[in-house]
Write an enzyme that holds these catalytic residues in place. Structure first.
Site, mmCIF file in Angstrom:
data_model
loop_
_atom_site.group_PDB
_atom_site.id
_atom_site.type_symbol
_atom_site.label_atom_id
_atom_site.label_comp_id
_atom_site.label_asym_id
_atom_site.label_seq_id
_atom_site.Cartn_x
_atom_site.Cartn_y
_atom_site.Cartn_z
ATOM 1 N N LYS A 1 -5.458 -2.567 -8.508
ATOM 2 C CA LYS A 1 -4.659 -0.978 -8.026
ATOM 3 C C LYS A 1 -3.412 -0.983 -9.113
ATOM 4 C CE LYS A 1 -2.129 2.240 -5.953
ATOM 5 N NZ LYS A 1 -3.697 3.486 -5.914
ATOM 6 N N THR B 1 0.275 -0.327 -2.528
ATOM 7 C CA THR B 1 0.411 -1.218 -4.107
ATOM 8 C C THR B 1 1.308 -1.974 -4.412
ATOM 9 O OG1 THR B 1 -0.197 1.119 -4.498
ATOM 10 C CG2 THR B 1 0.366 -0.245 -6.503
ATOM 11 N N LYS C 1 7.571 2.342 -10.260
ATOM 12 C CA LYS C 1 7.906 1.222 -9.497
ATOM 13 C C LYS C 1 6.459 0.775 -9.452
ATOM 14 C CE LYS C 1 5.516 1.317 -5.543
ATOM 15 N NZ LYS C 1 4.279 0.529 -5.183
#
Length: 288
Positions: free
Chosen positions: A170, A94, A240
């Site tokens: 994503k 990611t 994050k």
């Protein structure tokens, strides 16, 4: 197929095991060799550097924590320089859409394919080969990676020829996931504080309008209130990922106000030293 696999965290190690079981030849790199030991016993090989792992590989898979870790293995680790022309780098981490766009151009200049292929699913789904893989990239490069995807995924969804589109999807998906976990946690907390059994509320919701497996899976974890179990998706990584979604939104002047509420809670948990707890810790009940 000869695959260089860079990154053996909670997801990467399980995914690599699936690829190995499917008959692919794996050369592994991870900062700590210990995480590779189980795979080495099953026939994988280990390289001491990212560049060493990549040399001679047909596919290079990266499954790393963040943009900084990916840059480190590609640049300081020598992986990008070591990729053979006509090989394909499959970016399953990611990462930010901006980095994916940058890397697509850098790989093209070296005649190396670059496919964005992040995944939806927790480690148990990875172990069962039931991930959802999002792809973005040149169709020929995506096709080269198809045998790997068949070992990992129940479904592969194409977002077109741009790798950054897969990575944008994503991070936006994770924004929606985290926001939904927070909303479900708040509802369960109100039920708990009101004397309604959270399990009863969860069963009513998942047995009617919230029947997606996501709600049952995360709802079960929230009802259990056991935040010391091994984390599948840590608070630190959730923070994050949500930062990446907010950053992507700001690049196009499209705000994500809901994300800010969830970020506040994640930052509170980080401040309390809970970075390694499962993200369901955002749903700790107000009352004992």
């Amino acid at each position: 197929m000869k695959i260089a696999w860079l990154g053996l965290g909670n997801m990467g190690s399980v995914m690599a095991a699936r690829a190995l079981a499917a008959g692919h030849e794996l050369v592994l790199y991870n900062r700590t060799r210990k995480k590779a030991e189980g795979l080495l016993e099953r026939g994988a090989r280990f390289a001491e550097t990212p560049g060493g792992a990549v040399t001679g590989a047909e596919l290079v898979v990266t499954m790393l924590a963040d943009d900084a870790a990916l840059r480190d293995v590609l640049e300081a680790g020598g992986a990008l320089d070591a990729m053979a022309p006509d090989s394909v780098h499959v970016s399953m981490s990611t990462i930010s859409p901006a980095l994916a766009q940058e890397l697509a151009a850098r790989h093209a200049a070296r005649r190396v394919g670059f496919v964005g292929a992040p995944v939806f699913g927790r480690p148990d789904a990875a172990a069962a080969g039931k991930l959802f893989v999002l792809t973005g990239g040149d169709p020929a490069a995506v096709s080269r990676a198809q045998p790997l995807f068949e070992a990992l995924a129940q479904k592969v969804l194409s977002l077109g020829p741009a790798p950054e589109a897969a990575h944008l999807t994503k991070v936006l998906g994770n924004f929606m996931l985290l926001s939904s976990v927070k909303a479900l946690a708040e509802a369960l907390d109100v039920a708990h504080s009101s004397g309604l059994a959270p399990q009863a509320l969860l069963e009513a919701l998942t047995g009617s309008v919230f029947s997606a497996p996501f709600y049952a899976g995360y709802g079960k974890l929230l009802v259990e209130q056991n935040f010391d179990r091994p984390a599948a998706f840590t608070v630190g990584l959730a923070k994050k990922d949500l930062d990446l979604a907010v950053s992507a939104a700001r690049r196009v002047d499209a705000p994500l106000p809901t994300a800010m509420t969830v970020l506040d809670k994640l930052e509170e948990l980080l401040g309390a030293g809970s970075a390694q707890q499962d993200v369901t810790a955002i749903g700790r009940f107000t009352k004992p």
